[in-house]
Design a protein around this motif. Structure first.
Motif, short mmCIF file in Angstrom:
data_model
loop_
_atom_site.label_atom_id
_atom_site.label_comp_id
_atom_site.label_asym_id
_atom_site.label_seq_id
_atom_site.Cartn_x
_atom_site.Cartn_y
_atom_site.Cartn_z
N GLY A 19 0.80 -1.22 0.00
CA GLY A 19 0.00 0.00 0.00
C GLY A 19 0.83 1.26 0.00
N ILE A 20 1.80 1.36 0.89
CA ILE A 20 2.65 2.55 0.95
C ILE A 20 3.59 2.59 -0.25
CG2 ILE A 20 4.43 3.74 2.28
CD1 ILE A 20 3.10 2.60 4.81
N GLY A 21 4.12 1.42 -0.65
CA GLY A 21 5.01 1.39 -1.80
C GLY A 21 4.35 1.86 -3.07
N THR A 22 3.11 1.43 -3.30
CA THR A 22 2.37 1.86 -4.48
C THR A 22 2.16 3.37 -4.46
OG1 THR A 22 1.27 -0.28 -4.71
CG2 THR A 22 0.19 1.62 -5.73
N ALA A 23 1.74 3.89 -3.30
CA ALA A 23 1.52 5.33 -3.19
C ALA A 23 2.82 6.10 -3.42
CB ALA A 23 0.95 5.66 -1.81
N LEU A 24 3.92 5.60 -2.87
CA LEU A 24 5.20 6.27 -3.04
C LEU A 24 5.62 6.30 -4.50
CD1 LEU A 24 7.85 7.51 -1.98
CD2 LEU A 24 8.68 5.18 -1.59
N CYS A 25 5.51 5.18 -5.18
CA CYS A 25 5.90 5.14 -6.59
C CYS A 25 5.10 6.14 -7.42
CB CYS A 25 5.73 3.73 -7.14
SG CYS A 25 6.93 2.55 -6.49
N ALA A 50 3.89 -1.58 -12.33
CA ALA A 50 4.68 -1.01 -13.42
C ALA A 50 3.78 -0.53 -14.56
CB ALA A 50 5.69 -2.04 -13.93
N ALA A 51 2.78 -1.34 -14.90
CA ALA A 51 1.87 -0.96 -15.98
C ALA A 51 1.08 0.30 -15.61
CB ALA A 51 0.91 -2.12 -16.27
N ALA A 52 0.63 0.38 -14.36
CA ALA A 52 -0.12 1.56 -13.92
C ALA A 52 0.75 2.81 -13.97
CB ALA A 52 -0.65 1.33 -12.51
N LEU A 53 2.00 2.69 -13.58
CA LEU A 53 2.90 3.83 -13.62
C LEU A 53 3.12 4.32 -15.05
CD1 LEU A 53 5.52 2.57 -11.01
CD2 LEU A 53 4.06 4.57 -10.74
N GLN A 54 3.10 3.40 -15.99
CA GLN A 54 3.31 3.77 -17.39
C GLN A 54 2.09 4.45 -18.01
OE1 GLN A 54 6.34 3.32 -19.20
NE2 GLN A 54 6.95 3.10 -17.07
N THR A 55 0.90 4.15 -17.49
CA THR A 55 -0.32 4.66 -18.12
C THR A 55 -0.96 5.83 -17.40
OG1 THR A 55 -1.67 3.01 -16.93
CG2 THR A 55 -0.85 2.39 -19.12
N GLU A 56 -0.61 6.05 -16.14
CA GLU A 56 -1.33 7.04 -15.33
C GLU A 56 -0.58 8.35 -15.15
OE1 GLU A 56 -2.66 5.33 -11.67
OE2 GLU A 56 -3.45 3.52 -12.64
N ARG A 58 1.69 11.67 -16.88
CA ARG A 58 1.98 12.42 -18.11
C ARG A 58 3.39 12.13 -18.61
NH1 ARG A 58 0.54 18.68 -18.17
NH2 ARG A 58 -1.51 17.66 -18.01
N THR A 59 4.34 12.05 -17.67
CA THR A 59 5.71 11.66 -18.02
C THR A 59 6.00 10.33 -17.34
OG1 THR A 59 6.36 14.01 -18.07
CG2 THR A 59 8.12 12.36 -18.01
N PRO A 60 5.75 9.23 -18.03
CA PRO A 60 5.92 7.92 -17.39
C PRO A 60 7.38 7.69 -16.98
CG PRO A 60 4.68 7.72 -19.43
CD PRO A 60 5.27 9.10 -19.40
N PRO A 61 7.59 7.13 -15.80
CA PRO A 61 8.97 6.85 -15.39
C PRO A 61 9.54 5.66 -16.14
CG PRO A 61 7.44 5.94 -13.80
CD PRO A 61 6.60 6.70 -14.79
N ALA A 62 10.85 5.63 -16.27
CA ALA A 62 11.49 4.39 -16.71
C ALA A 62 11.41 3.40 -15.56
CB ALA A 62 12.95 4.67 -17.08
N VAL A 63 11.01 2.17 -15.85
CA VAL A 63 10.74 1.20 -14.79
C VAL A 63 11.50 -0.10 -15.05
CG1 VAL A 63 8.98 -0.21 -13.67
CG2 VAL A 63 8.48 2.15 -14.29
N ALA A 64 12.09 -0.64 -13.99
CA ALA A 64 12.66 -1.98 -14.02
C ALA A 64 12.03 -2.76 -12.87
CB ALA A 64 14.17 -1.93 -13.86
#
Length: 257
Positions: A19-25, A50-56, A58-64
């Protein structure tokens, strides 16, 4: 002045899918361009994040993504090394692994105590060690203690002991690594509404009792804690180290009515 940090920051978030990790990312991604190294045990959940970070954003982060257990120091170290190889110098690292055990000492089994120490203290040590080796140029490490390690709360003996260990680890490491600009801090939350705390927050009576313990009159939300962690990770906070910051609605510091 602190050490020069990369123009685009790179953060390793261990326990990212909670929960906290998702909010932080999501908070880090919303602040602007960044690189996020997501570490969690559940491959499917970390992939969904990772998929949510890419779609939600405006400037998607690079993710590994790395699916591993933070109790395995070799796999964890390999993930940090891979992050440096892929993205260059790291800006910060966070350990969000943990557990909650609410039992008095006399009814806590050896296995429950060992598991509590492992999930909360051993993972913190493993992340700190991996980060210290992978970040010779400095940066920020954030660990998670607890309000239960700062104030006596009944039936918290195992988790309080583990989180008090995280506090001691934070202070010692801050002293050890200050000379090379590696800052080590911790947050100490009260009860936070996360999947990990569902046994408490899902019970009306338990939630009412827990809410009453927090002077500000509510339990925490993931974004409350994530905001403090994001601030500690920010390269602008280069004069903050060795701090254990209560993000607890006043639980450990303020006497209620």
């Amino acid at each position: 002045m602190g050490p020069a940090m990369p123009e685009i920051p790179t953060y390793v978030i261990v326990g990212a899918s909670g929960g906290i990790g998702t909010a932080l990312c999501h908070q880090l991604a919303a602040r602007g361009p960044c690189r996020l190294v997501l570490v969690a045990r559940d491959e499917a959940r970390v992939g969904q994040l990772a998929a949510a970070l890419q779609t939600e954003h405006r400037t998607p982060p690079a993710v590994a993504c790395h699916a591993l257990d933070a109790l395995n120091p070799q796999e964890l170290a390999a993930a940090f090394d891979a992050a440096v190889t892929e993205f260059g110098p790291l800006t910060g690292a966070v350990n969000l692994c943990g557990s909650i055990l609410l039992k008095p000492a006399h009814s806590t089994t050896d296995r429950e105590f060992a598991d509590t120490l492992a999930a909360n203290l051993v993972t913190a040590f493993n992340v700190l060690r991996a980060a210290a080796r992978a970040m010779p140029g400095g940066g920020s490490v954030v660990l998670v203690s607890s309000a239960a390690a700062r104030i006596g709360i009944a039936n918290h003996e195992a988790i309080a002991a583990a989180k008090a260990g995280v506090t001691g680890l934070t202070l010692s490491a801050a002293a050890t690594y200050a000379g090379r600009g590696l800052r080590v801090n911790a947050v100490a939350p009260g009860l936070v509404r996360t999947p990990l705390a569902e046994k408490i927050t899902g019970s009306e009576l338990a939630l009412k009792a827990s809410t009453a313990m927090h002077p500000l009159g509510r339990i925490g939300e993931p974004n409350d804690v994530a905001g403090a962690i994001a601030w500690l990770l920010d390269p602008a906070t280069t004069w903050v180290t060795g701090q254990v910051i209560g993000i607890d609605g006043g639980l450990a510091a303020v006497r209620g009515k």
